[in-house]
Design a protein around this motif. Structure first.
Motif, PDB file in Angstrom:
ATOM      1  N   ARG A 100       0.822  -1.208   0.000  1.00  0.00           N
ATOM      2  CA  ARG A 100       0.000   0.000   0.000  1.00  0.00           C
ATOM      3  C   ARG A 100       0.856   1.259   0.000  1.00  0.00           C
ATOM      4  NH1 ARG A 100      -4.905  -0.259  -1.767  1.00  0.00           N
ATOM      5  NH2 ARG A 100      -5.470   1.555  -0.537  1.00  0.00           N
ATOM      6  N   MET A 101       2.053   1.163   0.552  1.00  0.00           N
ATOM      7  CA  MET A 101       2.980   2.301   0.524  1.00  0.00           C
ATOM      8  C   MET A 101       3.875   2.264  -0.710  1.00  0.00           C
ATOM      9  SD  MET A 101       4.171   2.759   4.487  1.00  0.00           S
ATOM     10  CE  MET A 101       5.009   1.187   4.525  1.00  0.00           C
ATOM     11  N   LYS A 102       3.590   1.308  -1.615  1.00  0.00           N
ATOM     12  CA  LYS A 102       4.367   1.132  -2.852  1.00  0.00           C
ATOM     13  C   LYS A 102       5.827   0.784  -2.568  1.00  0.00           C
ATOM     14  CE  LYS A 102       1.309   4.415  -5.156  1.00  0.00           C
ATOM     15  NZ  LYS A 102       1.185   5.653  -5.969  1.00  0.00           N
ATOM     16  N   ASP A 103       6.039   0.163  -1.424  1.00  0.00           N
ATOM     17  CA  ASP A 103       7.380  -0.280  -1.041  1.00  0.00           C
ATOM     18  C   ASP A 103       7.483  -1.772  -1.355  1.00  0.00           C
ATOM     19  OD1 ASP A 103       9.838  -0.759   0.032  1.00  0.00           O
ATOM     20  OD2 ASP A 103       9.255  -0.441   2.124  1.00  0.00           O
ATOM     21  N   PHE A 104       7.638  -2.104  -2.636  1.00  0.00           N
ATOM     22  CA  PHE A 104       7.646  -3.502  -3.052  1.00  0.00           C
ATOM     23  C   PHE A 104       8.916  -4.209  -2.573  1.00  0.00           C
ATOM     24  CE2 PHE A 104       4.908  -1.287  -6.097  1.00  0.00           C
ATOM     25  CZ  PHE A 104       3.762  -2.045  -5.961  1.00  0.00           C
ATOM     26  N   GLU A 105      10.019  -3.499  -2.553  1.00  0.00           N
ATOM     27  CA  GLU A 105      11.254  -4.111  -2.055  1.00  0.00           C
ATOM     28  C   GLU A 105      11.104  -4.443  -0.567  1.00  0.00           C
ATOM     29  OE1 GLU A 105      13.780  -5.102  -3.825  1.00  0.00           O
ATOM     30  OE2 GLU A 105      12.701  -4.389  -5.608  1.00  0.00           O
ATOM     31  N   GLY A 106      10.447  -3.550   0.170  1.00  0.00           N
ATOM     32  CA  GLY A 106      10.193  -3.826   1.583  1.00  0.00           C
ATOM     33  C   GLY A 106       9.310  -5.050   1.773  1.00  0.00           C
ATOM     34  N   ALA A 107       8.340  -5.234   0.875  1.00  0.00           N
ATOM     35  CA  ALA A 107       7.467  -6.404   0.953  1.00  0.00           C
ATOM     36  C   ALA A 107       8.256  -7.690   0.751  1.00  0.00           C
ATOM     37  CB  ALA A 107       6.353  -6.290  -0.088  1.00  0.00           C
ATOM     38  N   TYR A 108       9.153  -7.694  -0.253  1.00  0.00           N
ATOM     39  CA  TYR A 108       9.986  -8.874  -0.483  1.00  0.00           C
ATOM     40  C   TYR A 108      10.924  -9.117   0.708  1.00  0.00           C
ATOM     41  CZ  TYR A 108       8.628  -9.545  -5.378  1.00  0.00           C
ATOM     42  OH  TYR A 108       7.939  -9.830  -6.535  1.00  0.00           O
ATOM     43  N   LYS A 109      11.426  -8.038   1.304  1.00  0.00           N
ATOM     44  CA  LYS A 109      12.320  -8.178   2.465  1.00  0.00           C
ATOM     45  C   LYS A 109      11.588  -8.827   3.634  1.00  0.00           C
ATOM     46  CE  LYS A 109      15.521  -5.592   5.414  1.00  0.00           C
ATOM     47  NZ  LYS A 109      15.085  -6.274   6.650  1.00  0.00           N
ATOM     48  N   ILE A 110      10.324  -8.439   3.845  1.00  0.00           N
ATOM     49  CA  ILE A 110       9.540  -9.047   4.919  1.00  0.00           C
ATOM     50  C   ILE A 110       9.405 -10.545   4.689  1.00  0.00           C
ATOM     51  CG2 ILE A 110       7.190  -9.223   5.830  1.00  0.00           C
ATOM     52  CD1 ILE A 110       7.028  -6.209   5.778  1.00  0.00           C
ATOM     53  N   ILE A 111       9.133 -10.929   3.436  1.00  0.00           N
ATOM     54  CA  ILE A 111       9.012 -12.354   3.131  1.00  0.00           C
ATOM     55  C   ILE A 111      10.322 -13.074   3.441  1.00  0.00           C
ATOM     56  CG2 ILE A 111       8.749 -14.012   1.250  1.00  0.00           C
ATOM     57  CD1 ILE A 111       6.676 -12.182   0.017  1.00  0.00           C
ATOM     58  N   GLY A 112      11.432 -12.459   3.047  1.00  0.00           N
ATOM     59  CA  GLY A 112      12.730 -13.073   3.317  1.00  0.00           C
ATOM     60  C   GLY A 112      13.017 -13.201   4.805  1.00  0.00           C
ATOM     61  N   ASP A 113      12.720 -12.150   5.570  1.00  0.00           N
ATOM     62  CA  ASP A 113      12.974 -12.194   7.019  1.00  0.00           C
ATOM     63  C   ASP A 113      12.095 -13.238   7.697  1.00  0.00           C
ATOM     64  OD1 ASP A 113      14.841 -10.201   6.752  1.00  0.00           O
ATOM     65  OD2 ASP A 113      13.496  -8.583   7.390  1.00  0.00           O
ATOM     66  N   LEU A 114      10.852 -13.364   7.246  1.00  0.00           N
ATOM     67  CA  LEU A 114       9.970 -14.360   7.853  1.00  0.00           C
ATOM     68  C   LEU A 114      10.438 -15.772   7.541  1.00  0.00           C
ATOM     69  CD1 LEU A 114       6.413 -12.791   7.335  1.00  0.00           C
ATOM     70  CD2 LEU A 114       7.952 -12.597   9.289  1.00  0.00           C
ATOM     71  N   GLU A 115      11.004 -15.964   6.339  1.00  0.00           N
ATOM     72  CA  GLU A 115      11.550 -17.284   6.000  1.00  0.00           C
ATOM     73  C   GLU A 115      12.697 -17.642   6.938  1.00  0.00           C
ATOM     74  OE1 GLU A 115      11.183 -18.645   1.524  1.00  0.00           O
ATOM     75  OE2 GLU A 115      11.988 -16.601   1.619  1.00  0.00           O
ATOM     76  N   GLU A 116      13.511 -16.647   7.301  1.00  0.00           N
ATOM     77  CA  GLU A 116      14.607 -16.899   8.235  1.00  0.00           C
ATOM     78  C   GLU A 116      14.085 -17.279   9.616  1.00  0.00           C
ATOM     79  OE1 GLU A 116      17.191 -13.562   8.317  1.00  0.00           O
ATOM     80  OE2 GLU A 116      17.815 -13.766   6.206  1.00  0.00           O
ATOM     81  N   MET A 117      12.863 -16.886   9.913  1.00  0.00           N
ATOM     82  CA  MET A 117      12.230 -17.267  11.184  1.00  0.00           C
ATOM     83  C   MET A 117      11.470 -18.583  11.037  1.00  0.00           C
ATOM     84  SD  MET A 117      10.723 -13.531  12.286  1.00  0.00           S
ATOM     85  CE  MET A 117       9.767 -14.204  13.646  1.00  0.00           C
ATOM     86  N   ASN A 118      11.754 -19.313   9.945  1.00  0.00           N
ATOM     87  CA  ASN A 118      11.113 -20.605   9.658  1.00  0.00           C
ATOM     88  C   ASN A 118       9.608 -20.469   9.438  1.00  0.00           C
ATOM     89  OD1 ASN A 118      13.552 -22.113   9.896  1.00  0.00           O
ATOM     90  ND2 ASN A 118      13.338 -22.047  12.144  1.00  0.00           N
ATOM     91  N   PHE A 119       9.200 -19.303   8.941  1.00  0.00           N
ATOM     92  CA  PHE A 119       7.796 -19.116   8.571  1.00  0.00           C
ATOM     93  C   PHE A 119       7.693 -19.176   7.057  1.00  0.00           C
ATOM     94  CE2 PHE A 119       4.144 -16.550   7.356  1.00  0.00           C
ATOM     95  CZ  PHE A 119       3.152 -17.095   8.167  1.00  0.00           C
ATOM     96  N   LYS A 120       7.021 -20.186   6.542  1.00  0.00           N
ATOM     97  CA  LYS A 120       6.916 -20.368   5.097  1.00  0.00           C
ATOM     98  C   LYS A 120       5.957 -19.340   4.523  1.00  0.00           C
ATOM     99  CE  LYS A 120       5.624 -23.736   1.543  1.00  0.00           C
ATOM    100  NZ  LYS A 120       6.764 -23.427   0.685  1.00  0.00           N
ATOM    101  N   PRO A 121       6.385 -18.586   3.514  1.00  0.00           N
ATOM    102  CA  PRO A 121       5.486 -17.587   2.909  1.00  0.00           C
ATOM    103  C   PRO A 121       4.274 -18.256   2.276  1.00  0.00           C
ATOM    104  CG  PRO A 121       7.471 -17.851   1.584  1.00  0.00           C
ATOM    105  CD  PRO A 121       7.697 -18.614   2.857  1.00  0.00           C
TER     106      PRO A 121
END
Length: 852
Positions: A471-492
């Protein structure tokens, strides 16, 4: 609207008052046996309760109406055209089927689609709170049936449909009767609705159903709000007779009644009873009385009771919490501290004490958010207790309820630092408030807290985090969140990638949206029907459409309603309108989905220049006995008004629009169409409908009228007359005063039409409406006078305009340049010199004025 008063509703218990007066100890059950009038019940003197005078099926207690064609009524129930609910067409033969054989809810899918329930579930908007829960849908169904058939026949029809009329159905009908009684201003209608509720109580008793609190609460609260003492006693006696265990709980409602009618004697007696009677068998009743007292503002009585009872012995923790909430509202801090110290001295659970502290602090009126935390910390320090998990969460929810999400996150960090873990439910609630208040920027802080404290997540939380970045048009931030959650063993999840894809497509970034599919494949995340819905909707060629349809088949994904809608729009965007028409020919599409898809086809055809084809599809929908979706209807209205369609068809389309927002949009367009075509009567009719819908909201009415007059002012000068006619109609036929903006727009229209007489009429309307003249009105009248060639009056008006604003001066000079040199050809020849001198004088005076 005002509620009926005791005086207005005195007839409600006229049948009982004399007997109660003679023998106040007589029980209601005695009246059942001795008084035939009792079986008729409330409102019998007015209406004889005709709706409920039905023969009764003795085996079930259901109400039966021999004159009621059950097959036709069941057909009506199953084929109701309520948007968003399933229904099948019921033909002539089906009406003759046995009512018991007819399904309660017709199948939502047919043929190959019947096995797609999981796909249908995935179609729903991915939110943790739905606008309509199943309970809401059922209540709307009950309301529809009761509005069409009446409460008694609704019970009857449910029975004949093979669905037993249970407590849930009765509760919904009783609730609806109370709602109707509350909103009406007519005591006879209120009497009728309470009579229906009374008979529904009796019907439940005959069926053997218990009268529990969920059933009687709406009725008793209405009686309390209207101050009907004897009616309360009647209902209470019935409830006690059928549910002896409710006697103690009814004490809560009794106390609310005495507080409502200010019966000081009864309030005093009950307070004495709470403090003096310490028997075990009366404790539940005393608690009920005390909980009602806590909801009032009776400071002295509450203090007297609290100081003279052992609240630890009498009350459970939940009820003690109510005590502290009341003490907070009444700002009795010293009393609250004394009780807390007593609790602490008696080794009460420290977690409960922490909860009581927060309950007290958040209940203090007008206490600023920044002052709540010091208050809570100070009281914890005095009592030497640590905040508990539940008290932290209570504070978080309180701050979120005040839209203070930043402060709530401060508490989250304090809580996590204290060694507690935030529950997923509370985290979801925080994200919900962020979305409702558009505070997407807080996603970065929330993401940081999640990562630092390793908070537990679920798919919805992950989707929200990604969605906020998008919503803030921060698409790179969205991908970063997915990556960080994967590191926490949370499958996107698929929904997280769908949120990114939708964001790219909203920005018309087709390549970015297509890249999301590759990211999903790389992360081994399977696309779903929503993924392909986005892809198909944004296809630029027919080949791309076919490619994604083939990929859907390979993944075993069926074409849902949303996918079929996307196909219609995509084919239309590619210029393949014939293929768009073929989408709706699939025989496996359920009828309710088919109407929505055809509505999308109507929009696609109309917006791509195929208005006649769109009207043909619309006629097909009408012949099938259905209506267009609201969005499609307003789109068709817009296209018809631009192509000078038939007014009758426009009015018919507008009548079919059920959604208020879309209706207002369509109504506005039809009014403008009427104005352009000088059809005054239809425009006035639509204005009357607007007034009926918004009679209690003057701001909405004013905004709508202003929008219409604004459009008239911007149109051709030949439309001035209908604008004036509408103004007089608003005053004379609607009995409304025009807004200042309406008059401003009409005055501008007079200037545009060079109509001096009507400009003077409008000028007088300001005074009639009570609007003082301001700079804008003076400027508009100055413009109108110049345009009409009345230079002398214009000079006088110019003196009233303040000249200390540069923008005002520029408008004055522009008006003079536009109008001063313009006059009829005859006047130019005849009075050229005098006209030149006049123009020069005007320019000189305005220049001198603006230079001050």
């Amino acid at each position: 609207m005002r509620a009926p008063t005791v005086r207005n509703l005195c007839t409600l218990s006229a049948l009982f008052r004399s007997r109660l007066t003679r023998n106040p100890n007589t029980k209601v059950e005695t009246f059942r046996k001795s008084s035939p009038e009792f079986e008729v019940g409330f409102g019998s003197e007015l209406q004889h309760s005709s709706e409920f005078d039905l023969p009764r099926n003795s085996s079930r207690g259901d109400l039966v109406d021999d004159d009621c064609n059950t097959a036709e009524l069941s057909a009506l129930l199953c084929s109701k055209q309520d948007k968003g609910s399933g229904y099948d067409e019921v033909d002539h033969e089906e009406k003759r089927k046995s009512a018991v054989e007819m399904p309660w809810f017709p199948d939502m899918c047919h043929g190959k689609l019947s096995g797609k329930r999981k796909v249908v579930v995935r179609e729903r908007k991915q939110k943790w709170i739905f606008k309509y829960s199943s309970e809401d849908r059922f209540d709307r169904l009950i309301k529809f049936c009761a509005d069409k058939l009446g409460a008694a026949k609704t019970v009857n029809v449910f029975g004949h449909l093979g669905r037993e009329t249970g407590v849930k159905e009765y509760n919904a009908l009783i609730k609806m009767c109370v709602q109707k009684a509350r909103v009406t201003d007519d005591e006879y209608i209120a009497l009728s609705e309470m009579s229906k509720a009374f008979h529904l109580f009796k019907s439940m008793r005959d069926c053997g159903y218990p009268l529990e609190e969920r059933t009687y609460d709406p009725v008793l609260r209405y009686i309390i709000d209207t101050g009907l003492v004897q009616e309360f006693q009647l209902f209470s006696d019935i409830i006690k007779a059928e549910n002896s265990g409710s006697a103690s709980r009814l004490g809560y409602y009794e106390m609310l009644l005495w507080l409502r009618v200010d019966n000081e004697e009864m309030i005093r007696d009950i307070c004495e009873f709470i403090t003096v009677d310490d028997r075990e068998d009366t404790s539940a009743l005393r608690v009920s009385y005390l909980m009602a007292l806590c909801e009032s503002d009776r400071k002295m009585q509450l203090l007297d009771v609290v100081k003279n009872i052992d609240i630890i012995k009498l009350l459970p923790a939940e009820s003690i919490e109510n005590i502290f909430q009341s003490l907070g509202r009444l700002q009795l801090e010293s009393v609250a501290e004394d009780i807390l110290l007593d609790l602490r001295a008696r080794d009460r659970d420290a977690d409960n004490i922490s909860n009581f502290i927060v309950s007290y602090a958040v209940s203090i009126p007008n206490l600023a958010v920044e002052d709540i935390i010091p208050k809570v910390n100070n009281m914890h320090g005095i009592l030497e207790v640590l905040p508990s998990l539940s008290s932290y969460e209570k504070l978080i929810l309180h701050f979120c309820g005040l839209d203070k999400v930043g402060d709530a996150l401060d508490i989250v960090e304090q809580m996590c630092n204290a060694g507690f873990y935030l529950s997923t439910d509370v985290l979801q609630f925080i994200l919900q408030i962020c979305e409702e208040s558009y505070e997407y920027i807080l996603v970065h802080r929330i993401h940081s807290i999640i990562c630092r404290y390793q908070l537990k997540l679920n798919g919805e939380i992950g989707r929200c985090l990604v969605h906020f970045c998008v919503r803030m048009k921060d698409f790179e931030g969205a991908y970063k969140i997915i990556g960080d959650l994967e590191e926490m063993n949370f499958k996107p999840t698929t929904n997280m990638y769908n949120a990114i894809m939708a964001g790219y497509f909203r920005e018309k970034n087709i390549s970015g949206g297509l890249r999301v599919l590759k990211h999903m494949q790389g992360a081994n995340v399977t696309p779903d029907s929503q993924t392909f819905c986005y892809l198909i909707h944004n296809c630029e060629t027919e080949e791309d459409i076919m490619k994604y349809c083939e990929e859907m088949k390979q993944h075993g994904i069926f074409a849902t309603k949303q996918v079929l809608m996307a196909l219609v729009n995509s084919y239309a965007a590619c210029g393949k309108l014939e293929k768009a028409k073929q989408v709706v020919l699939d025989p496996n599409i359920p009828i309710n989905s088919l109407i929505e898809i055809k509505s999308v086809l109507v929009v696609a055809l109309a917006s791509h220049g195929q208005l006649s084809e769109a009207l043909l599809v619309y006629e097909q929908i009408k012949k099938a006995g259905h209506n267009l979706e609201p969005k499609a209807a307003t789109c068709l209205i817009e296209e018809l008004t631009q192509h000078y369609g038939e007014l009758d068809k426009l009015l018919l389309l507008l009548k079919e629009v059920s959604d208020l927002d879309y209706w207002v949009d369509g109504c506005f367009r039809v009014i403008l169409y009427c104005a352009r075509n000088k059809n005054l009567s239809s425009a006035i009719l639509l204005f009357k409908q607007l007034k009926d819908k918004f009679e209690n909201d003057e701001m909405v009415m004013e905004a709508l009228f202003d929008a219409v007059f604004s459009a008239i002012a911007e149109s051709e000068s030949t439309h001035l007359q209908i604008g004036l006619d509408l103004l007089w109609a608003i005053k004379d036929e609607l009995d409304l005063m025009p807004s200042r903006q309406c008059l401003d727009f009409l005055l501008s229209a007079c200037a545009k039409a060079r109509d001096l007489n009507n400009a003077r009429l409008i000028w007088r309307e300001y005074e009639i409406a009570g609007f003082p003249y301001n700079v804008l009105s003076y400027l508009r009248m100055y413009q109108a006078l110049l345009a009409a060639g009345d230079g002398k009056s214009a000079s006088l008006m110019l003196k009233k305009i303040p000249g200390d604003d540069a923008e005002v001066c520029s408008v004055i000079i522009a008006c003079q340049e536009t109008y001063s040199a313009v006059d009829s050809v005859g006047e130019k020849k005849k009075q050229g010199k005098s006209k030149g001198r006049k123009s020069k004088d005007l320019n000189t005076s305005s220049t001198d004025m603006c230079s001050v």
